[in-house]
Motif scaffolding. Structure first.
Motif, PDB file in Angstrom:
ATOM      1  N   GLN A 137       0.819  -1.215   0.000  1.00 23.36           N
ATOM      2  CA  GLN A 137       0.000   0.000   0.000  1.00 23.36           C
ATOM      3  C   GLN A 137       0.853   1.266   0.000  1.00 23.36           C
ATOM      4  OE1 GLN A 137      -1.848   0.876   3.938  1.00 23.36           O
ATOM      5  NE2 GLN A 137      -0.733  -0.911   4.677  1.00 23.36           N
ATOM      6  N   LEU A 138       2.151   1.100   0.134  1.00 21.54           N
ATOM      7  CA  LEU A 138       3.034   2.252   0.314  1.00 21.54           C
ATOM      8  C   LEU A 138       3.640   2.706  -1.004  1.00 21.54           C
ATOM      9  CD1 LEU A 138       4.884   0.903   3.473  1.00 21.54           C
ATOM     10  CD2 LEU A 138       2.825   2.286   3.373  1.00 21.54           C
ATOM     11  N   PRO A 139       3.942   4.012  -1.100  1.00 24.34           N
ATOM     12  CA  PRO A 139       4.477   4.546  -2.355  1.00 24.34           C
ATOM     13  C   PRO A 139       5.998   4.471  -2.460  1.00 24.34           C
ATOM     14  CG  PRO A 139       4.041   6.343  -0.829  1.00 24.34           C
ATOM     15  CD  PRO A 139       3.608   5.082  -0.131  1.00 24.34           C
ATOM     16  N   ASN A 140       6.678   3.978  -1.403  1.00 21.64           N
ATOM     17  CA  ASN A 140       8.145   4.105  -1.404  1.00 21.64           C
ATOM     18  C   ASN A 140       8.894   2.794  -1.632  1.00 21.64           C
ATOM     19  OD1 ASN A 140       7.682   2.853   1.009  1.00 21.64           O
ATOM     20  ND2 ASN A 140       8.271   4.584   2.287  1.00 21.64           N
ATOM     21  N   GLY A 141       8.214   1.792  -2.181  1.00 25.34           N
ATOM     22  CA  GLY A 141       8.911   0.593  -2.626  1.00 25.34           C
ATOM     23  C   GLY A 141       9.308  -0.405  -1.572  1.00 25.34           C
ATOM     24  N   LEU A 142       8.811  -0.311  -0.349  1.00 33.19           N
ATOM     25  CA  LEU A 142       9.202  -1.254   0.694  1.00 33.19           C
ATOM     26  C   LEU A 142       8.805  -2.689   0.349  1.00 33.19           C
ATOM     27  CD1 LEU A 142       8.585   0.261   4.269  1.00 33.19           C
ATOM     28  CD2 LEU A 142      10.748  -0.355   3.191  1.00 33.19           C
ATOM     29  N   SER A 143       7.734  -2.846  -0.403  1.00 35.89           N
ATOM     30  CA  SER A 143       7.262  -4.198  -0.731  1.00 35.89           C
ATOM     31  C   SER A 143       8.280  -4.966  -1.567  1.00 35.89           C
ATOM     32  CB  SER A 143       5.928  -4.138  -1.466  1.00 35.89           C
ATOM     33  OG  SER A 143       6.051  -3.426  -2.686  1.00 35.89           O
ATOM     34  N   ASN A 144       9.173  -4.257  -2.243  1.00 37.96           N
ATOM     35  CA  ASN A 144      10.222  -4.904  -3.039  1.00 37.96           C
ATOM     36  C   ASN A 144      11.543  -5.005  -2.285  1.00 37.96           C
ATOM     37  OD1 ASN A 144       8.549  -5.151  -5.364  1.00 37.96           O
ATOM     38  ND2 ASN A 144       8.905  -2.984  -5.808  1.00 37.96           N
ATOM     39  N   LEU A 145      11.532  -4.617  -1.007  1.00 44.21           N
ATOM     40  CA  LEU A 145      12.766  -4.569  -0.228  1.00 44.21           C
ATOM     41  C   LEU A 145      12.682  -5.405   1.051  1.00 44.21           C
ATOM     42  CD1 LEU A 145      13.383  -0.703  -0.525  1.00 44.21           C
ATOM     43  CD2 LEU A 145      14.583  -2.503  -1.777  1.00 44.21           C
ATOM     44  N   LEU A 146      11.784  -6.390   1.058  1.00 44.21           N
ATOM     45  CA  LEU A 146      11.568  -7.162   2.279  1.00 44.21           C
ATOM     46  C   LEU A 146      12.817  -7.912   2.729  1.00 44.21           C
ATOM     47  CD1 LEU A 146       7.974  -8.609   1.700  1.00 44.21           C
ATOM     48  CD2 LEU A 146       8.660  -6.708   3.178  1.00 44.21           C
ATOM     49  N   ASN A 147      13.694  -8.267   1.794  1.00 42.92           N
ATOM     50  CA  ASN A 147      14.916  -8.996   2.136  1.00 42.92           C
ATOM     51  C   ASN A 147      16.145  -8.102   2.221  1.00 42.92           C
ATOM     52  OD1 ASN A 147      13.731 -11.647   2.274  1.00 42.92           O
ATOM     53  ND2 ASN A 147      13.553 -11.582   0.035  1.00 42.92           N
TER      54      ASN A 147
END
Length: 255
Positions: A137-147
């Motif tokens: 839901q966030l605009p800053n790309g955290l979903s692609n940085l989980l690791n």
């Protein structure tokens, strides 16, 4: 009957006690906070804003007074024991996260806050989908940085992670100590909008310190102003909607 979730009665805090630099920071402070209140907290430098949050989170014990959460007396409970009920996001993005742990590991740590620790495997993989959905839901790309190790994130990403960690378990009380102050204006605005969205959707009870008058009026349902350790304004409802930045400035003496 009013549904008070947090009650602070006759709170006094003193620094440098016993010498000629002794000073009262909070002076017989009384605040009753209702469940679902989103309070914006304003005040001059040294007014006692951060001290108030520290008294609530348990990192500072009052010299006098009582603190009750849903009737439970927190006054002498340690900060670690209050962490079961109270979450906080600080001004510094480097606080609140473990830099060598990945984003997902930090989220799992927050998810398990207050639970009994065991030697079982983390089972991190079982949570990855929900963490992906949470950060998507966030605009800053955290979903692609989980690791990605948290120490490699930008300040805005790290502060957003801190906010998600603080709210993941629906704390009884959420404390925000100028949590956007160290961010650039655009990133700060994005995080404020996310803050408002989650607090509103989850019906969280929150105190947010801010120095921005427009934010104090835009967000939340209640505004409190501290000056020299005293509450000089506590306003909500229609009266708050009519309040202007010029009105607020009248309660400040050194801006």
């Amino acid at each position: 009957m009013t549904d008070h979730i947090l009650e602070l009665h006759d709170i006094i805090t003193t620094v440098n006690a016993g010498n000629n630099e002794e000073k009262q920071i909070l002076k017989n402070l009384n605040i009753d906070i209702d469940s679902g209140d989103f309070i914006t907290l304003l005040g001059t430098n040294g007014a006692g804003k951060s001290t108030l949050l520290n008294v609530i989170n348990g990192s500072l014990f009052p010299n006098q007074g009582t603190i009750k959460l849903n009737g439970l007396d927190l006054t002498t409970l340690t900060e670690s024991k209050r962490a079961k009920y109270i979450a906080q996001v600080f001004q510094d993005p480097k606080l609140g996260t473990a830099p060598r742990m990945t984003v997902a590991e930090n989220l799992l740590l927050a998810f398990k806050r207050g639970q009994k620790r065991t030697l079982r495997l983390r089972n991190l993989h079982k949570h990855m989908l929900s963490f992906k959905q949470l950060t998507a839901q966030l605009p800053n790309g955290l979903s692609n940085l989980l690791n990605t190790p948290t120490g490699n994130l930008s300040g805005g990403q790290r502060q957003t992670l801190s906010f998600l960690m603080a709210t993941i378990n629906h704390p009884e009380i959420l404390l925000l100590d100028e949590h956007t102050a160290a961010l650039d204006p655009n990133t700060a605005q994005q995080l404020l909008e996310l803050t408002n969205k989650i607090i509103t959707q989850e019906k969280l009870t929150c105190i947010m310190i801010t120095h921005q008058l427009k934010d104090a009026l835009k967000f939340g349902n209640r505004t409190i102003i501290l000056n020299a350790g005293n509450i000089v304004l506590d306003i909500k409802g229609d009266a708050r909607h009519q309040l202007t930045e010029t009105d607020i400035l009248k309660y400040f003496t050194d801006i």
